[in-house]
Design an enzyme around this catalytic site. Sequence first.
Site, PDB file in Angstrom:
ATOM      1  CG  ASN A 211       3.701   0.542  -0.476  1.00  0.00           C
ATOM      2  OD1 ASN A 211       3.817  -0.236  -1.397  1.00  0.00           O
ATOM      3  ND2 ASN A 211       3.895   1.867  -0.613  1.00  0.00           N
ATOM      4  CE  LYS A 290      21.312  -1.813  13.049  1.00  0.00           C
ATOM      5  NZ  LYS A 290      21.925  -3.099  13.298  1.00  0.00           N
ATOM      6  CG  PHE A 324      -4.033   2.661  -9.940  1.00  0.00           C
ATOM      7  CD1 PHE A 324      -3.672   3.092 -11.198  1.00  0.00           C
ATOM      8  CD2 PHE A 324      -4.311   1.306  -9.755  1.00  0.00           C
ATOM      9  CE1 PHE A 324      -3.587   2.209 -12.270  1.00  0.00           C
ATOM     10  CE2 PHE A 324      -4.226   0.399 -10.808  1.00  0.00           C
ATOM     11  CZ  PHE A 324      -3.869   0.854 -12.057  1.00  0.00           C
TER      12      PHE A 324
HETATM   13  O1  PMT Z   1       2.207  -3.370  -7.261  1.00  0.00           O
HETATM   14  P1  PMT Z   1       1.231  -4.493  -7.056  1.00  0.00           P
HETATM   15  O2  PMT Z   1       1.710  -5.472  -5.998  1.00  0.00           O
HETATM   16  O3  PMT Z   1       0.859  -5.167  -8.353  1.00  0.00           O
HETATM   17  O4  PMT Z   1      -0.115  -3.862  -6.455  1.00  0.00           O
HETATM   18  C1  PMT Z   1      -0.905  -3.038  -7.249  1.00  0.00           C
HETATM   19  C2  PMT Z   1      -1.426  -1.832  -6.440  1.00  0.00           C
HETATM   20  C3  PMT Z   1      -2.387  -2.321  -5.375  1.00  0.00           C
HETATM   21  C4  PMT Z   1      -0.255  -1.068  -5.800  1.00  0.00           C
HETATM   22  C5  PMT Z   1      -2.153  -0.881  -7.482  1.00  0.00           C
HETATM   23  O5  PMT Z   1      -3.210  -1.563  -8.077  1.00  0.00           O
HETATM   24  C6  PMT Z   1      -2.647   0.397  -6.793  1.00  0.00           C
HETATM   25  O6  PMT Z   1      -3.704   0.440  -6.197  1.00  0.00           O
HETATM   26  N1  PMT Z   1      -1.834   1.506  -6.881  1.00  0.00           N
HETATM   27  C7  PMT Z   1      -2.078   2.755  -6.149  1.00  0.00           C
HETATM   28  C8  PMT Z   1      -1.607   2.632  -4.723  1.00  0.00           C
HETATM   29  C9  PMT Z   1      -1.824   3.901  -3.927  1.00  0.00           C
HETATM   30  O7  PMT Z   1      -0.877   4.467  -3.463  1.00  0.00           O
HETATM   31  O8  PMT Z   1      -3.073   4.305  -3.837  1.00  0.00           O
HETATM   32  P2  PMT Z   1      -3.547   5.615  -2.977  1.00  0.00           P
HETATM   33  O9  PMT Z   1      -5.011   5.492  -2.924  1.00  0.00           O
HETATM   34  O10 PMT Z   1      -2.781   5.687  -1.692  1.00  0.00           O
HETATM   35  O11 PMT Z   1      -3.102   6.820  -3.888  1.00  0.00           O
HETATM   36  C10 PMT Z   1      -3.973   7.427  -4.838  1.00  0.00           C
HETATM   37  C11 PMT Z   1      -3.199   7.876  -6.056  1.00  0.00           C
HETATM   38  O12 PMT Z   1      -2.313   8.925  -5.676  1.00  0.00           O
HETATM   39  C12 PMT Z   1      -2.359   6.797  -6.710  1.00  0.00           C
HETATM   40  O13 PMT Z   1      -2.443   6.972  -8.101  1.00  0.00           O
HETATM   41  C13 PMT Z   1      -0.951   7.119  -6.220  1.00  0.00           C
HETATM   42  O14 PMT Z   1       0.032   6.742  -7.182  1.00  0.00           O
HETATM   43  C14 PMT Z   1      -1.008   8.629  -6.066  1.00  0.00           C
HETATM   44  N2  PMT Z   1      -0.103   9.166  -5.036  1.00  0.00           N
HETATM   45  C15 PMT Z   1      -0.275   8.804  -3.716  1.00  0.00           C
HETATM   46  C16 PMT Z   1       0.545   9.375  -2.764  1.00  0.00           C
HETATM   47  C17 PMT Z   1       1.536  10.293  -3.147  1.00  0.00           C
HETATM   48  N3  PMT Z   1       2.359  10.841  -2.259  1.00  0.00           N
HETATM   49  N4  PMT Z   1       1.681  10.615  -4.454  1.00  0.00           N
HETATM   50  C18 PMT Z   1       0.867  10.091  -5.385  1.00  0.00           C
HETATM   51  O15 PMT Z   1       0.996  10.377  -6.581  1.00  0.00           O
END
Ligand code: PMT
Length: 400
Positions: A211, A290, A324
Amino acid sequence: MRIVLGVSGGIAAYKAAELARSLMRNGHQVQVVLTRAAEEFIRPLTFASLTGQKVITDLFSSASPEAALSSSVEHIGVAQEHDLLLVAPATANLLAKFAHGLADDFLSTLYLAFRGPVVLAPAMNNNMWSHPATDANLKTLRDRGHMIVDPDDGYLACGTYGPGRLAEEAKILAAVEQALQPKVLDLDGETILITAGPTQEALDPVRYLTNRSSGKMGYALAEAATVRGAHVILVSGPVALAPPTGVEVVRITTAAEMRDAVFANLEHTTVVIKCAAVADFRPSTEAKQKIKKTAARVSLELDPTPDILAELGRKRGNWLLIGFAAETENLREEARRKLETKNCDMIVANLVGQNSETGFESDANEVVLALRTGEFLPLPKASKREIAEQILNQILKLRK
Ligand code: PMT
């Protein structure tokens, strides 16, 4: 503030003249010290005219025995009278001398006598920059708490392209201002585990799913927390950022590796911040070779990756859990849902994909903090560093 601007002998030495002016424009007094090699690239008179101060070039003055005696201890006086030592450009030779404590000219002697913050802006050929010896010297200097303003990529004096060009002036000036900030060590004693950046899930030896996360938000949190006295463990996906000074970095590539790194580092952790954009899916199989291009349509079969945050929420230890949420709609509803389903103490929610000024890749962000009390605290658009400081302020309140 009173700043010593050390200039060592590289082609970028001429840029130090403009830097001296900008430091003065920002209200600082500037004392320039040139190494002998720097004098080959730029004359002391240039700096003397710009700063209105005598430029120091020699450890010993040969003018008279009295002058020689006073100049032989001048470095101690200069060290005591100044608030910050900046060297720009800092050559590979200068970094080596500082790292090993060699003191054979005014600048290196001053360095050993100086007790304030040190900012170093290296510039050199890209092979010299990536040489293990330079790498080891930089590590020593970073571990000593000095701020290194990493060089930019660009065309170098030798005609090659790569990292080694003196960082943009704005970056050096920002590092100086940051280093001059009085230190508030309100996170002293905390061990904060921060995840940052994307993960990459391989499809074949040359392709992967990922991503747009740049790591900037997570790295800003790591830097702000370290400056405030926390021990920071930064579990980082592949990003193009230099880790902040003093941070313990664990590099990973996939979601599964991130999960293992997080769980392996929980023992002394007091706060977990899951800022990484973990890929939610990975290809069900990774092709050994590949995958060949054909005219036929290809379908991908995907498996979910481990949800690290949810697993942490189920485990719950003696640490705060901050997640987040990156959303394209219904920000507050999604933040509340994730706060509850993933059993977090706080969710930092941001809109992504709306504009290029906040969210992924940008230098700024705008977030809403969702708390367990049911409150939402909006943090208006600000630099990611400023947002990081405000998130840490809220974490401190939760700790108390
Ligand atoms: O890195 P930058 O370019 O500065 O951008 C910042 C950001 C937009 C990446 C950051 O501010 C942000 O939003 N990070 C969380 C991105 C995310 O994956 O969000 P989500 O809503 O999909 O996930 C929710 C939470 O679960 C997050 O804390 C994530 O780390 C966690 N997660 C998600 C999927 C997974 N398989 N395992 C996780 O732990």
